[in-house]
Design a protein around this motif. Structure first.
Motif, short mmCIF file in Angstrom:
data_model
loop_
_atom_site.label_atom_id
_atom_site.label_comp_id
_atom_site.label_asym_id
_atom_site.label_seq_id
_atom_site.Cartn_x
_atom_site.Cartn_y
_atom_site.Cartn_z
N GLN A 24 -2.60 9.55 -3.63
CA GLN A 24 -3.89 9.07 -4.60
C GLN A 24 -3.89 7.83 -4.85
N THR A 25 -2.52 7.12 -5.19
CA THR A 25 -2.49 5.92 -5.43
C THR A 25 -2.45 4.88 -4.47
N PRO A 26 -3.53 3.85 -4.27
CA PRO A 26 -3.30 2.91 -3.43
C PRO A 26 -2.05 1.93 -3.36
N GLN A 27 -1.60 1.86 -2.47
CA GLN A 27 -0.25 0.93 -2.15
C GLN A 27 -0.50 -0.59 -1.35
N MET A 28 0.01 -1.36 -1.94
CA MET A 28 -0.37 -2.86 -1.27
C MET A 28 1.29 -3.54 -1.22
N GLN A 29 1.70 -3.93 -0.39
CA GLN A 29 2.60 -4.71 -0.29
C GLN A 29 2.50 -6.09 0.47
N VAL A 30 3.01 -7.29 -0.28
CA VAL A 30 2.50 -8.51 0.43
C VAL A 30 3.83 -8.87 1.29
N LEU A 31 3.37 -9.02 2.78
CA LEU A 31 4.69 -8.96 3.73
C LEU A 31 4.80 -10.70 3.79
N GLY A 32 3.81 -11.39 3.77
CA GLY A 32 4.06 -12.75 3.83
C GLY A 32 2.87 -13.69 3.32
N GLU A 71 -0.73 -0.81 12.38
CA GLU A 71 -1.40 -0.04 11.72
C GLU A 71 -1.10 -0.25 10.28
N GLY A 72 -1.96 -0.41 9.28
CA GLY A 72 -2.15 -0.48 7.97
C GLY A 72 -1.77 -2.09 7.55
N GLN A 73 -1.65 -2.94 8.53
CA GLN A 73 -1.65 -4.32 7.98
C GLN A 73 -2.96 -5.18 8.43
N TYR A 74 -2.97 -5.93 7.27
CA TYR A 74 -4.14 -7.15 7.42
C TYR A 74 -3.70 -8.41 6.79
N GLU A 75 -4.72 -9.19 7.69
CA GLU A 75 -4.38 -10.67 7.04
C GLU A 75 -5.61 -11.15 6.22
N VAL A 76 -5.55 -11.72 5.13
CA VAL A 76 -6.49 -12.06 4.34
C VAL A 76 -6.45 -13.58 3.91
N ALA A 77 -7.43 -14.39 3.97
CA ALA A 77 -7.43 -15.69 3.83
C ALA A 77 -8.34 -16.23 2.69
N PRO A 110 -9.05 4.66 0.54
CA PRO A 110 -10.06 5.31 1.28
C PRO A 110 -10.80 4.39 2.17
N GLU A 111 -11.48 4.41 3.52
CA GLU A 111 -12.15 3.58 4.63
C GLU A 111 -13.15 2.95 3.64
N ASN A 112 -13.95 3.74 2.89
CA ASN A 112 -15.32 3.27 2.38
C ASN A 112 -14.85 2.33 1.30
N GLN A 113 -13.49 2.19 0.76
CA GLN A 113 -13.26 1.10 -0.33
C GLN A 113 -12.19 -0.04 0.28
N LEU A 114 -11.96 0.27 1.49
CA LEU A 114 -10.96 -0.87 2.12
C LEU A 114 -11.65 -2.50 2.08
N HIS A 115 -12.80 -2.51 2.45
CA HIS A 115 -13.33 -3.85 2.57
C HIS A 115 -13.41 -4.47 1.19
#
Length: 175
Positions: A24-32, A71-77, A110-115
């Motif tokens: 239930q808890t969203p998890q975020m890890q900064v990989l770089g 899977e589960g990795q995203y790049e945000v600029a 959740p997919e609808n909250q990912l963006h």
């Protein structure tokens, strides 16, 4: 030393399973984090102009997010354009263009909250580093350090959603 008693409640003691709590808890890890592109121009010195007057700083922010192959990795600029002018003048005294990105591992969103998560929470994590780079670059370029104000990424996201909805409504075929 006196013995200390551990009085923390565990998920088992509360009647929930650890897996349920973790899911239930969203998890975020900064990989770089990295600078994709950086440009600084000291226009005033190039044109031999004296810097007199109150500065007028214009900051434009753009955001971009994309899924990576893993899977589960995203790049945000965060794309930042900063121009400094003397109030009342049209010519810039300096310009900074910075494209700063981070790679994030995200799970339990959740997919609808990912963006919105990618466009709000990830830039929040990057912003302190981006702010430091802008401050250092402006100082090293011969100006006082430019300390950017906090950016409200929630408002930025909402404004973009509203702008897109209005553009779609304007472009919709009239029946």
């Amino acid at each position: 030393m006196a013995d200390e008693e551990n009085t923390q409640t565990t998920p088992e003691a509360e009647g929930t399973k650890p897996q349920q709590t973790a899911q239930q808890t969203p998890q975020m890890q900064v990989l770089g984090q990295f600078i994709r592109d950086l440009s600084f121009e000291n226009v005033a010195v190039q044109k031999g102009r004296a810097l007199e007057g109150q500065p007028d700083i214009n900051v434009q922010v753009g955001l971009e997010a994309k899924k990576r192959k893993t899977e589960g990795q995203y790049e945000v600029a965060v794309k930042l354009n900063v121009t400094g002018k003397v109030k009342g003048a049209d010519d810039p005294i300096f310009a900074i263009e910075l494209d700063y990105a981070g790679v994030f591992a995200i799970s339990n969103v959740p997919e609808n909250q990912l963006h919105p998560y990618l466009m709000i929470e990830c830039p929040r994590m990057l912003f302190p580093f981006l702010r430091r780079i802008v401050s250092d670059i402006s100082r090293d370029g011969g100006f006082p350090p430019l300390n950017l104000e906090n950016i409200d990424f929630v408002a930025l996201y909402r404004n973009e959603i509203t702008r897109r909805a209005q553009a779609e409504a304007e472009n919709a075929p009239k029946s």
